[in-house]
Design a protein around this motif. Structure first.
Motif, PDB file in Angstrom:
ATOM      1  N   GLU A 266      35.772  47.617  48.256  1.00 25.53           N
ATOM      2  CA  GLU A 266      36.520  46.446  47.803  1.00 25.53           C
ATOM      3  C   GLU A 266      36.434  46.314  46.291  1.00 25.53           C
ATOM      4  O   GLU A 266      35.445  46.674  45.672  1.00 25.53           O
ATOM      5  CB  GLU A 266      35.936  45.200  48.463  1.00 25.53           C
ATOM      6  N   ILE A 267      37.513  45.792  45.701  1.00 24.61           N
ATOM      7  CA  ILE A 267      37.537  45.473  44.282  1.00 24.61           C
ATOM      8  C   ILE A 267      37.560  43.958  44.148  1.00 24.61           C
ATOM      9  O   ILE A 267      38.401  43.285  44.761  1.00 24.61           O
ATOM     10  CB  ILE A 267      38.772  46.059  43.567  1.00 24.61           C
ATOM     11  N   ARG A 268      36.631  43.413  43.367  1.00 24.49           N
ATOM     12  CA  ARG A 268      36.619  41.968  43.121  1.00 24.49           C
ATOM     13  C   ARG A 268      36.932  41.722  41.645  1.00 24.49           C
ATOM     14  O   ARG A 268      36.336  42.344  40.760  1.00 24.49           O
ATOM     15  CB  ARG A 268      35.257  41.363  43.463  1.00 24.49           C
ATOM     16  N   ILE A 269      37.864  40.805  41.422  1.00 26.78           N
ATOM     17  CA  ILE A 269      38.278  40.450  40.066  1.00 26.78           C
ATOM     18  C   ILE A 269      37.709  39.077  39.724  1.00 26.78           C
ATOM     19  O   ILE A 269      37.996  38.091  40.412  1.00 26.78           O
ATOM     20  CB  ILE A 269      39.811  40.425  39.918  1.00 26.78           C
ATOM     21  N   TYR A 270      36.902  39.010  38.666  1.00 25.86           N
ATOM     22  CA  TYR A 270      36.294  37.757  38.229  1.00 25.86           C
ATOM     23  C   TYR A 270      36.855  37.363  36.869  1.00 25.86           C
ATOM     24  O   TYR A 270      37.021  38.207  35.981  1.00 25.86           O
ATOM     25  CB  TYR A 270      34.772  37.906  38.094  1.00 25.86           C
ATOM     26  N   LYS A 271      37.136  36.082  36.727  1.00 24.52           N
ATOM     27  CA  LYS A 271      37.569  35.563  35.428  1.00 24.52           C
ATOM     28  C   LYS A 271      36.336  35.197  34.602  1.00 24.52           C
ATOM     29  O   LYS A 271      35.392  34.596  35.110  1.00 24.52           O
ATOM     30  CB  LYS A 271      38.461  34.337  35.582  1.00 24.52           C
ATOM     31  N   ILE A 272      36.372  35.587  33.334  1.00 24.99           N
ATOM     32  CA  ILE A 272      35.303  35.223  32.398  1.00 24.99           C
ATOM     33  C   ILE A 272      35.738  33.957  31.682  1.00 24.99           C
ATOM     34  O   ILE A 272      36.747  33.955  30.955  1.00 24.99           O
ATOM     35  CB  ILE A 272      35.053  36.346  31.384  1.00 24.99           C
ATOM     36  N   ASN A 273      35.028  32.873  31.887  1.00 22.61           N
ATOM     37  CA  ASN A 273      35.387  31.589  31.286  1.00 22.61           C
ATOM     38  C   ASN A 273      34.563  31.365  30.016  1.00 22.61           C
ATOM     39  O   ASN A 273      33.334  31.456  30.040  1.00 22.61           O
ATOM     40  CB  ASN A 273      35.143  30.469  32.293  1.00 22.61           C
ATOM     41  N   TYR A 274      35.272  31.034  28.930  1.00 24.65           N
ATOM     42  CA  TYR A 274      34.645  30.952  27.624  1.00 24.65           C
ATOM     43  C   TYR A 274      34.583  29.509  27.093  1.00 24.65           C
ATOM     44  O   TYR A 274      35.353  28.639  27.505  1.00 24.65           O
ATOM     45  CB  TYR A 274      35.424  31.787  26.608  1.00 24.65           C
ATOM     46  N   ALA A 275      33.680  29.328  26.141  1.00 24.68           N
ATOM     47  CA  ALA A 275      33.604  28.086  25.352  1.00 24.68           C
ATOM     48  C   ALA A 275      33.379  28.494  23.909  1.00 24.68           C
ATOM     49  O   ALA A 275      32.584  29.407  23.613  1.00 24.68           O
ATOM     50  CB  ALA A 275      32.467  27.192  25.828  1.00 24.68           C
TER      51      ALA A 275
END
Length: 278
Positions: A266-275
């Motif tokens: 499986e491929i999992r795509i995660y969003k990197i959330n920035y500040a």
């Protein structure tokens, strides 16, 4: 008089372009901290793969299998093409060893036995090749800003930097510092050589200077935040962001603000959330 005026206009335009490029670079490098990771989607492949590359803008995924000697091209989660298999045509390989991706979504493929890197468009059409002169056993590959290639040669235990234009050798480094390398990753400043057996990432500058060693597999984002997967934990090494993952044998790659992980089939795509850094 007209000639002088024309030269003045050309000089002014050149200065404007330089200023715009500098501003763009400064904006890209504005310090940003990683706050957290969140899962965007999971893509079931239904097959074992050794390495992936992901292009966020076009939602294109390249998945490589050393066992089958094939590369599978997915777009919008649908398989569009397959490259590889043993043979002598432009889309075959003598021995498929590694893949990498250019910023324009082009695919670079390392044929270890032939000692060449073949280039393909995003749909799998051949678009040239680069001979790896003076390499003996090229094993791993990454692409540096579409201007160069980094190759790990397992025979000499060195990383070789080749021009992406004509294949000229530019630099060698890492000898006596690297035991083995299973994958290479680079951004605009850093090159990471990951040793899977010892679970360590050896980090160099793109000019070849050794920086440090980190436990686990490490990649860097556009803001030079180090993201590490180690012992079931995905975390940022420069902030408190982390995410527990009950997984082993993970491979990571990054595209803009998206992190792609191959976990099993499986491929999992995660969003990197920035500040923004205050």
């Amino acid at each position: 008089m007209r000639k002088v005026l024309f030269l003045a206009i050309i000089v002014s335009l050149a200065i404007c372009l330089v200023v715009l490029n500098c501003c763009s670079d400064i904006n890209r490098r504005t310090p940003m901290d990683i706050e957290y990771f969140n899962l965007v989607k999971a893509i079931p492949l239904g097959m074992q793969t050794d390495k992936i590359q992901y292009h966020s803008q076009s939602n294109t995924l390249y998945a490589m299998s050393i066992k089958s000697q094939e590369i599978y091209i997915f777009q919008d989660q649908e398989r569009k093409n397959v490259l590889g298999g043993l043979g002598s045509s432009k889309v075959n390989f003598q021995y498929l060893a590694d893949i990498a991706m250019g910023s324009d979504n082009s695919l670079y493929v390392l044929d270890s036995s032939a000692r060449i890197v073949k280039k393909f468009s995003s749909d799998g059409s051949p678009s040239g090749s680069i001979e790896l002169k003076n390499s003996v056993q090229p094993k791993c590959l990454c692409v540096y800003q579409d201007q160069g290639l980094f190759i790990f040669d397992s025979a000499s235990g060195e990383i070789i930097n080749y021009s992406g234009i004509d294949g000229t050798e530019l630099n060698r480094f890492g000898r006596f510092q690297l035991q083995q390398v299973n994958s290479l990753f680079c951004n605009h400043d850093y090159l990471i050589a990951y040793d899977k057996a010892n679970n360590v990432s050896n980090i160099f500058s793109v000019l070849g200077q050794f920086v440090k060693t980190e436990q686990g597999q490490v990649v860097y984002d556009l803001y030079n935040n180090a993201i590490c997967f180690n012992a079931g934990m995905l975390k940022c090494l420069s902030s408190s962001a982390y995410l527990p993952l009950a997984a082993e044998n993970v491979f990571m790659c990054i595209s803009n603000d998206l992190l792609a992980l191959r976990i099993g089939e499986e491929i999992r795509i995660y969003k990197i959330n920035y500040a923004r850094v205050e």
